[in-house]
Design a protein around this motif. Sequence first.
Motif, PDB file in Angstrom:
ATOM      1  N   ASN A 192       0.817  -1.216   0.000  1.00  0.00           N
ATOM      2  CA  ASN A 192       0.000   0.000   0.000  1.00  0.00           C
ATOM      3  C   ASN A 192       0.854   1.272   0.000  1.00  0.00           C
ATOM      4  O   ASN A 192       0.537   2.227  -0.708  1.00  0.00           O
ATOM      5  CB  ASN A 192      -0.950  -0.012   1.198  1.00  0.00           C
ATOM      6  N   HIS A 213      -9.130  -8.126  -5.476  1.00  0.00           N
ATOM      7  CA  HIS A 213      -9.468  -7.842  -4.079  1.00  0.00           C
ATOM      8  C   HIS A 213      -8.421  -8.452  -3.134  1.00  0.00           C
ATOM      9  O   HIS A 213      -7.991  -7.815  -2.169  1.00  0.00           O
ATOM     10  CB  HIS A 213     -10.860  -8.398  -3.768  1.00  0.00           C
ATOM     11  N   GLU A 228      -6.513  -2.470  -3.332  1.00  0.00           N
ATOM     12  CA  GLU A 228      -7.425  -1.789  -4.263  1.00  0.00           C
ATOM     13  C   GLU A 228      -7.814  -0.385  -3.765  1.00  0.00           C
ATOM     14  O   GLU A 228      -7.965   0.525  -4.576  1.00  0.00           O
ATOM     15  CB  GLU A 228      -8.661  -2.655  -4.550  1.00  0.00           C
ATOM     16  N   ALA A 229      -7.938  -0.219  -2.451  1.00  0.00           N
ATOM     17  CA  ALA A 229      -8.306   1.114  -1.947  1.00  0.00           C
ATOM     18  C   ALA A 229      -7.177   2.111  -2.230  1.00  0.00           C
ATOM     19  O   ALA A 229      -7.431   3.250  -2.660  1.00  0.00           O
ATOM     20  CB  ALA A 229      -8.626   1.052  -0.461  1.00  0.00           C
ATOM     21  N   GLN A 274     -17.829  -3.901  -3.262  1.00  0.00           N
ATOM     22  CA  GLN A 274     -16.677  -3.505  -2.419  1.00  0.00           C
ATOM     23  C   GLN A 274     -15.489  -3.098  -3.300  1.00  0.00           C
ATOM     24  O   GLN A 274     -14.819  -2.091  -3.052  1.00  0.00           O
ATOM     25  CB  GLN A 274     -16.289  -4.667  -1.486  1.00  0.00           C
ATOM     26  N   THR A 275     -15.247  -3.892  -4.338  1.00  0.00           N
ATOM     27  CA  THR A 275     -14.110  -3.598  -5.218  1.00  0.00           C
ATOM     28  C   THR A 275     -14.266  -2.243  -5.912  1.00  0.00           C
ATOM     29  O   THR A 275     -13.331  -1.446  -5.953  1.00  0.00           O
ATOM     30  CB  THR A 275     -13.921  -4.764  -6.232  1.00  0.00           C
ATOM     31  N   LYS A 302     -16.053   0.231  -4.931  1.00  0.00           N
ATOM     32  CA  LYS A 302     -15.984   1.276  -3.891  1.00  0.00           C
ATOM     33  C   LYS A 302     -14.496   1.555  -3.585  1.00  0.00           C
ATOM     34  O   LYS A 302     -14.057   2.695  -3.547  1.00  0.00           O
ATOM     35  CB  LYS A 302     -16.719   0.779  -2.639  1.00  0.00           C
ATOM     36  N   ASP A 303     -13.726   0.478  -3.376  1.00  0.00           N
ATOM     37  CA  ASP A 303     -12.299   0.644  -3.086  1.00  0.00           C
ATOM     38  C   ASP A 303     -11.577   1.357  -4.232  1.00  0.00           C
ATOM     39  O   ASP A 303     -10.748   2.234  -4.013  1.00  0.00           O
ATOM     40  CB  ASP A 303     -11.631  -0.730  -2.855  1.00  0.00           C
TER      41      ASP A 303
END
Length: 276
Positions: A33, A55, A60-61, A99-100, A102-103
């Motif tokens: 990250n 994911h 991904e975020a 979720q993906t 969104k991230d």
Amino acid sequence: MTQENGEICMEYKEFSNGVSIPMLGFGTYKIDNADVPAAIQGALDAGYRHFDCAHIYGNEAAIGEAFEKADVKREDLFITSKVWNADQGYDKTLKAFEQTIKDLQMDYLDLYLIHWPNEEDFDLTLDTWKAMETLYKQGKVKAIGVSNFSEDQLKKVFAMCKVKPMVNQIERHPYKVQAELGKFDEDNGIVNEGYSPIGHGHLILEDETINKIAKNHHKTAAQVVLRWHIDTGFVVFPKSSKVARVKENFDIFDFNLDEDEIKAISALDQDKHLNY
Ligand SMILES: NC(=O)C1=CN([C@@H]2O[C@H](COP(=O)(O)OP(=O)(O)OC[C@H]3O[C@@H](n4cnc5c(N)ncnc54)[C@H](OP(=O)(O)O)[C@@H]3O)[C@@H](O)[C@H]2O)C=CC1
Ligand SMILES: O=C1CO[C@H](CO)[C@@H](O)[C@@H]1O
């Protein structure tokens, strides 16, 4: 086909539904990250517009954040993600997809893949495929496909699907050429994607045959291997956290391998798994 995209030179492959994918992308597995902002900006600066995400890579975020800050339009990017094993099943896949995106801070994906088939419970994987079809029909993904699927598993999907997989992403490099599965995919209108294209950093880049060919072209072993993938019809996305290598891996659009060179590299096949 080679296209001049402003300054960027790229080759493209077309899916069965007419959507095209840049044949060279950027892999994001094992990019910490903390390193993501520099890696994504470095890749964009080098010319990459196709990014292979998942994911399970846990970044991904951070990748979404980096794109949000970058000076690039969403429509100029080609973004792939994958539904992880623990999220298989109809409802769980739809949730995992939300979720993906969104991230990633995106409202659609260019390509969504089932990351691995569930060998013990393939019915679960078939339910997962139904969710992929729903996402495709809703326009939330431009294309859908699978990863790590065998010929038999693909045949089981063909028998029940309304939309055929457009991609099969499989381990592929000169020591694992995947000639049979690659041909099966091609014969069935499925685009081949090769992961760990330079062997996950193991062995391939020291190979004598590859280095001899590289010397003749004044290119590096990595560049020759990536060129071999594209010249044999595979879409690839090497990963590097080093800016110089990110640029080096993109600098492959000014040469081609001849038939003998392609054959010599393909002959190195040992069906050897290097993704460890
Ligand atoms: N669907 C699936 O199951 C899988 C999909 N993938 C996807 O494929 C992508 C690429 O595969 P990956 O396994 O990362 O392996 P790669 O074949 O892309 O190799 C990456 C390794 O090679 C090194 N490297 C990169 N470029 C060079 C270069 N020019 N010269 C020398 N060394 C180099 C990198 O080190 P450094 O970073 O230090 O430069 C890293 O250690 C992944 O990032 C992921 O997106 C990968 C595995 C499984
Ligand atoms: O893409 C991949 C890399 O990460 C995963 C595990 O963490 C692998 O299983 C997968 O194939």
